[in-house]
Design a protein around this motif. Sequence first.
Motif, short mmCIF file in Angstrom:
data_model
loop_
_atom_site.label_atom_id
_atom_site.label_comp_id
_atom_site.label_asym_id
_atom_site.label_seq_id
_atom_site.Cartn_x
_atom_site.Cartn_y
_atom_site.Cartn_z
N ALA A 1 6.29 -2.15 -4.64
CA ALA A 1 5.01 -1.50 -4.36
C ALA A 1 4.06 -2.49 -3.68
O ALA A 1 4.09 -3.69 -3.95
N ASP A 2 3.22 -1.98 -2.81
CA ASP A 2 2.29 -2.83 -2.08
C ASP A 2 1.04 -2.02 -1.77
O ASP A 2 1.14 -0.89 -1.29
N GLU A 3 -0.11 -2.58 -2.04
CA GLU A 3 -1.36 -1.89 -1.74
C GLU A 3 -1.75 -2.15 -0.29
O GLU A 3 -1.79 -3.29 0.16
N VAL A 4 -2.05 -1.08 0.44
CA VAL A 4 -2.41 -1.20 1.85
C VAL A 4 -3.90 -0.97 2.00
O VAL A 4 -4.42 0.09 1.65
N THR A 5 -4.58 -1.94 2.54
CA THR A 5 -6.01 -1.85 2.81
C THR A 5 -6.24 -2.35 4.23
O THR A 5 -5.37 -2.98 4.82
N PRO A 6 -7.42 -2.09 4.78
CA PRO A 6 -7.71 -2.65 6.11
C PRO A 6 -7.55 -4.17 6.16
O PRO A 6 -7.25 -4.73 7.21
N GLU A 7 -7.75 -4.81 5.02
CA GLU A 7 -7.64 -6.27 4.99
C GLU A 7 -6.19 -6.75 4.91
O GLU A 7 -5.89 -7.87 5.34
N THR A 8 -5.28 -5.93 4.36
CA THR A 8 -3.91 -6.39 4.12
C THR A 8 -2.88 -5.69 4.99
O THR A 8 -1.72 -6.09 5.01
N ALA A 9 -3.26 -4.64 5.71
CA ALA A 9 -2.29 -3.88 6.50
C ALA A 9 -1.75 -4.71 7.66
O ALA A 9 -2.39 -5.64 8.13
N ASP B 1 6.92 4.87 0.56
CA ASP B 1 6.11 5.07 -0.64
C ASP B 1 6.98 5.65 -1.76
O ASP B 1 7.24 6.85 -1.80
N ALA B 2 7.42 4.80 -2.67
CA ALA B 2 8.36 5.22 -3.71
C ALA B 2 7.79 6.29 -4.63
O ALA B 2 8.55 7.06 -5.22
#
Length: 336
Positions: A28-36, A257-258
């Motif tokens: 799992a990985d959180e996607v944000t404008p800062e990390t995408a 997205d699992a």
Amino acid sequence: MRASFRALLAALFSIGLLLTAGTGPAQADEVTPETAKPVRFISYNVCGAKCPLSFPQNATDAQKDSTRAAWVSGFVAEVDSWDSDLVMLQELCYGQWKLIRDALAPAQRAGTASYDTVWGAALSSASGCDQWDEDDQRFGLAIFSKGAGSVVPLTRSVTFLPEVQGLDTENRIVLCARTALDGRTARACTTHIDPHDATTALQVPKVAELVETGRQDGEPVVLAGDFNQVPEHQDMNPLYNHGTGSTGLFQEVDENDASQFVRNPDCSDTTTVRCRSGEDTATKTCSSRTPSNGKIDYLFLSYEWFKTVQGDALPCTQGSSLSDHHLLRGAAAWEK
């Protein structure tokens, strides 16, 4: 939006848990404008004709202009927050497109990225588009590409899609253009597929054919749109390059997205890292007119050109959102 969806659908899951592609179990990985990942995309059915603007009662022209401007400002904020390279829009009224075009033009974007754009009309007039421009009620699609002059001149094309004889259907098109994309050149296309079963089955393969045959020297392709069909359905086989019956060349930004794999029986294996699935993009949360929740909006990327795809469907609130669809945003890194 289609009258009914045609597949098993799961409830809406929380936004933000996404996976990176790999050879082992999905993480799992959180996607944000800062990390995408650095190359960013948006696909959005903006419901320009069927979603009424909230004009005040007996509104003056100035009040109408203010309401339109507020909608455009909200949309531009989404484009900027995601730092989008390509933005593909469906169900767009011509007057609405002009306002977005002007808001994203260099003259209005001092210190901020501006956008070039192409437009394609599917209908010469659509009921409801008069709320955007009483004199020009055309209805169609648009592509916005980051950077002034980023659309390659004379590469815009509009192709009307085939229809089933005897069915009372609305004209559907695919709009394409070659554009600059993060220092390279890509073929960008957007479409809105008809919801009738027989027509969907006819139009999706045609879109796949048009997009592939139109690209030059194997250049990368970004294909976005409202396909009015869920990922696991056989109608989508000509687009995906994985899953049962698939014959296509594309990956989709939200296929990692699992939390969404449960909707597709093909993805029950715990080692699965790619699945024809994804978060719902049309839900009752956005609109009470939506009969069932489902993923019907997509961002497809050439598999050989992009890696580590990421995607999510932004939340919306019934009666106060920009559209009756969720905005779909995606990101990826270059493969080579």
